[in-house]
Design an enzyme around this catalytic site. Sequence first.
Site, PDB file in Angstrom:
ATOM      1  N   TRP A 133       0.818  -1.228   0.000  1.00 11.13           N
ATOM      2  CA  TRP A 133       0.000   0.000   0.000  1.00 11.13           C
ATOM      3  C   TRP A 133       0.837   1.256   0.000  1.00 11.13           C
ATOM      4  CZ3 TRP A 133      -4.464  -0.303  -1.964  1.00 11.13           C
ATOM      5  CH2 TRP A 133      -5.210  -1.452  -1.835  1.00 11.13           C
ATOM      6  N   LYS A 158     -12.577  -1.373   7.645  1.00 13.54           N
ATOM      7  CA  LYS A 158     -11.901  -2.375   8.472  1.00 13.54           C
ATOM      8  C   LYS A 158     -12.273  -2.164   9.948  1.00 13.54           C
ATOM      9  CE  LYS A 158      -8.523  -2.032   4.895  1.00 13.54           C
ATOM     10  NZ  LYS A 158      -8.939  -3.030   3.987  1.00 13.54           N
ATOM     11  N   ASP A 160      -1.522   6.709   6.431  1.00 14.45           N
ATOM     12  CA  ASP A 160      -2.643   5.875   5.993  1.00 14.45           C
ATOM     13  C   ASP A 160      -2.899   4.864   7.109  1.00 14.45           C
ATOM     14  OD1 ASP A 160      -4.335   4.037   4.875  1.00 14.45           O
ATOM     15  OD2 ASP A 160      -3.110   3.615   3.108  1.00 14.45           O
TER      16      ASP A 160
HETATM   17  C1  LIG Z   1      -3.733   0.314   4.063  1.00 11.33           C
HETATM   18  C2  LIG Z   1      -4.667   0.516   2.911  1.00 11.33           C
HETATM   19  N1  LIG Z   1      -4.630   1.670   2.233  1.00 11.33           N
HETATM   20  C3  LIG Z   1      -5.448   1.907   1.198  1.00 11.33           C
HETATM   21  C4  LIG Z   1      -6.353   0.966   0.783  1.00 11.33           C
HETATM   22  C5  LIG Z   1      -7.267   1.254  -0.366  1.00 11.33           C
HETATM   23  O1  LIG Z   1      -8.519   1.521   0.149  1.00 11.33           O
HETATM   24  P1  LIG Z   1      -9.859   1.555  -0.727  1.00 11.33           P
HETATM   25  O2  LIG Z   1     -10.048   0.205  -1.289  1.00 11.33           O
HETATM   26  O3  LIG Z   1     -10.869   1.987   0.272  1.00 11.33           O
HETATM   27  O4  LIG Z   1      -9.685   2.591  -1.784  1.00 11.33           O
HETATM   28  C6  LIG Z   1      -6.437  -0.259   1.458  1.00 11.33           C
HETATM   29  C7  LIG Z   1      -7.413  -1.277   1.044  1.00 11.33           C
HETATM   30  O5  LIG Z   1      -7.537  -2.339   1.558  1.00 11.33           O
HETATM   31  C8  LIG Z   1      -5.567  -0.481   2.547  1.00 11.33           C
HETATM   32  O6  LIG Z   1      -5.611  -1.644   3.227  1.00 11.33           O
END
Ligand SMILES: Cc1ncc(COP(=O)(O)O)c(C=O)c1O
Length: 366
Positions: free
Chosen positions: A107, A201, A177
């Site tokens: 990520w 989550k 994040d």
């Molecule tokens: C740590 C993290 N950041 C960003 C995201 C992306 O999020 P979204 O699918 O809500 O756009 C995720 C998705 O699982 C994630 O686990």
Amino acid sequence: MRETYNFCAGPATMPYNVLKTAQKELLDWEQQGASVMEVSHRGKEFIALAKECEADLRELLNIPVNYKVLFLQGGGLAQFGLIPLNLLGDKMGDGKTTVDYLETGVWSKKSAIEGSRYAVSNIVYSGKSEGYINVPDKNAINVNPESAYLHICSNETINGVEFFYDIKNCPIPVVADMSSNILSRRIDVSQYGLIYAGAQKNIGPAGLTVVIIREDLLGKASKFVPDALNYTLQAENDSMLNTPPTFAIYLMSLVLKELKEKGGLVEMEKLNHKKAFMLYSTIDNSRLYRNPVHVDARSNMTIPFTLADPTLDALFLKEAEAHNLINLKGHRSVGGMRASIYNAMPIEGVIALTNFMKDFEARYYS
Ligand SMILES: Cc1ncc(COP(=O)(O)O)c(C=O)c1O
């Protein structure tokens, strides 16, 4: 209680009592003769709910007064681009402005790649060569003081790597994040410039993104940011410039109430540690299971593990499901299994999983 324990990485299991309350109130919320989904976000009942929800979040995370809380849409991924768009202003795309990134997993890597469309992404730490199994030593993070900010992912939802420290006194704003570990333990919000999290989550259902931003970082948006995703405009309008994801905010408010009733983040932290310890102990004391992450960086939320004999993977998943343990298949980039044990996973779920794992090993790999 429910029959299954759901280890999905996200959208993830919700607290049982929250779902029961939502079920009870679904057709008639606050004696409105309508569902919370069916009433105006500008009505006094919904405004009161949103205000209380924000107040509960502030209380749980101990958010200082000089921070704004925004309830946005778009999910976590959208923020990878929206953060530079909102923070870099006229410097966006000038070919000189840098943003620092700690690349600890899939990520944070993605966010650095997306960020490079708006500024120069400067990777000040990368765990890639080791296979993303660690975070940097907290005393060895050297940021470029000229960079606009430092971006981190506090819990890597695919690799199972978590920061257990706040980066203190960083000379540039720290942007985190926290999509997959927000509200799982106490943090010092004052050490961050911006915190963001997709809800699906630990906060509630998909469709809501929480952004916590220090006020001095507002007012820096590029003119190309759509109004609905402009942090400054949303902060000025209590996140109601446009229609917010009302049902998701309602569910979040129930999740936060339950967290408060259960003793807040002090108790959550203890419980999450206990659950994770139980699962890592089972893995470490076995010959069949393995988790590659460095002990100090092992996530309390996301626990990937592989089987020494991968030909047993399919059978493991099939039998787990027969034991009502669902969604344990690992992410395609890592393979094996992944147990996501967010706040809403009861300890009984982890006990059931570890009992099953031991029994499976005894039957097929002794
Ligand atoms: C740590 C993290 N950041 C960003 C995201 C992306 O999020 P979204 O699918 O809500 O756009 C995720 C998705 O699982 C994630 O686990």
